[in-house]
Design a protein around this motif. Structure first.
Motif, mmCIF file in Angstrom:
data_model
loop_
_atom_site.group_PDB
_atom_site.id
_atom_site.type_symbol
_atom_site.label_atom_id
_atom_site.label_comp_id
_atom_site.label_asym_id
_atom_site.label_seq_id
_atom_site.Cartn_x
_atom_site.Cartn_y
_atom_site.Cartn_z
ATOM 1 N N GLU A 1 0.871 -1.126 -0.101
ATOM 2 C CA GLU A 1 -0.092 -0.128 -0.024
ATOM 3 C C GLU A 1 0.753 1.187 -0.227
ATOM 4 O O GLU A 1 0.558 2.134 -0.804
ATOM 5 N N ARG A 2 2.020 1.292 1.061
ATOM 6 C CA ARG A 2 2.889 2.265 0.857
ATOM 7 C C ARG A 2 3.485 2.531 -0.379
ATOM 8 O O ARG A 2 3.411 3.791 -0.751
ATOM 9 N N ILE A 3 3.914 1.614 -1.161
ATOM 10 C CA ILE A 3 4.616 1.845 -2.397
ATOM 11 C C ILE A 3 3.818 2.482 -3.364
ATOM 12 O O ILE A 3 3.962 3.157 -4.165
ATOM 13 N N LEU A 4 2.433 1.747 -3.573
ATOM 14 C CA LEU A 4 1.507 1.886 -4.336
ATOM 15 C C LEU A 4 1.245 3.574 -4.477
ATOM 16 O O LEU A 4 0.890 4.186 -5.054
ATOM 17 N N LEU A 5 0.675 3.993 -3.129
ATOM 18 C CA LEU A 5 0.346 5.455 -2.834
ATOM 19 C C LEU A 5 1.624 6.528 -3.034
ATOM 20 O O LEU A 5 1.350 7.312 -3.642
ATOM 21 N N ASP A 6 2.825 5.963 -2.837
ATOM 22 C CA ASP A 6 4.056 6.930 -3.328
ATOM 23 C C ASP A 6 4.125 6.932 -4.641
ATOM 24 O O ASP A 6 4.280 8.196 -5.280
ATOM 25 N N GLU A 7 3.712 6.059 -5.552
ATOM 26 C CA GLU A 7 3.804 6.008 -6.924
ATOM 27 C C GLU A 7 2.817 6.805 -7.484
ATOM 28 O O GLU A 7 2.816 7.620 -8.555
ATOM 29 N N ILE A 8 1.425 6.804 -6.844
ATOM 30 C CA ILE A 8 0.490 7.386 -7.207
ATOM 31 C C ILE A 8 0.450 9.011 -7.033
ATOM 32 O O ILE A 8 0.511 9.698 -7.834
ATOM 33 N N ASN A 9 1.114 9.227 -5.898
ATOM 34 C CA ASN A 9 1.247 10.602 -5.401
ATOM 35 C C ASN A 9 2.592 11.458 -5.987
ATOM 36 O O ASN A 9 2.473 12.389 -5.983
ATOM 37 N N THR A 10 3.547 10.754 -6.492
ATOM 38 C CA THR A 10 4.524 11.290 -7.071
ATOM 39 C C THR A 10 4.563 11.302 -8.598
ATOM 40 O O THR A 10 5.459 11.552 -9.188
ATOM 41 N N GLY A 11 3.745 10.392 -8.991
ATOM 42 C CA GLY A 11 3.483 10.151 -10.572
ATOM 43 C C GLY A 11 4.198 9.271 -11.089
ATOM 44 O O GLY A 11 4.756 9.043 -12.133
ATOM 45 N N GLY A 12 4.959 8.289 -10.453
ATOM 46 C CA GLY A 12 5.759 7.141 -10.782
ATOM 47 C C GLY A 12 7.094 7.801 -11.147
ATOM 48 O O GLY A 12 7.554 8.615 -10.331
ATOM 49 N N ASP A 13 7.779 7.379 -12.327
ATOM 50 C CA ASP A 13 9.070 7.682 -12.570
ATOM 51 C C ASP A 13 8.763 8.879 -13.587
ATOM 52 O O ASP A 13 9.883 9.014 -14.076
ATOM 53 N N ASP A 14 7.791 9.389 -14.031
ATOM 54 C CA ASP A 14 7.608 10.277 -15.032
ATOM 55 C C ASP A 14 8.387 11.694 -14.553
ATOM 56 O O ASP A 14 7.828 12.354 -13.664
ATOM 57 N N PRO A 15 9.572 12.122 -15.076
ATOM 58 C CA PRO A 15 9.921 13.254 -14.684
ATOM 59 C C PRO A 15 9.531 14.570 -15.011
ATOM 60 O O PRO A 15 9.649 15.718 -14.702
ATOM 61 N N SER A 16 8.409 14.706 -15.827
ATOM 62 C CA SER A 16 7.750 15.919 -16.233
ATOM 63 C C SER A 16 6.738 16.158 -15.196
ATOM 64 O O SER A 16 6.268 15.725 -14.076
#
Length: 60
Positions: free
Chosen positions: A45-60
């Protein structure tokens, strides 16, 4: 965790957690070890939420 993306709990500020009950039910239906699933869900859950909230690896 495939297929669990729609099991998010959300409010005005966006998603804040997974619906653990729904995810465990889905795991049970798929014959997953639900004891193990319950143990790993908080970390996932922590990993998924971090990815959602940061937009994943998308640098834009």
């Amino acid at each position: 965790m495939a297929g669990c993306g729609r099991q998010l709990r959300a409010a005005t500020g966006g998603p804040f957690g997974l619906d653990f009950g729904a995810v465990i039910d889905m795991g049970s239906a798929r014959r997953v070890d639900t004891d193990l699933l319950a143990q790993v869900l908080p970390g996932i859950e922590r990993i998924l939420l971090d990815e959602i909230n940061t937009g994943g690896d998308d640098p834009s």
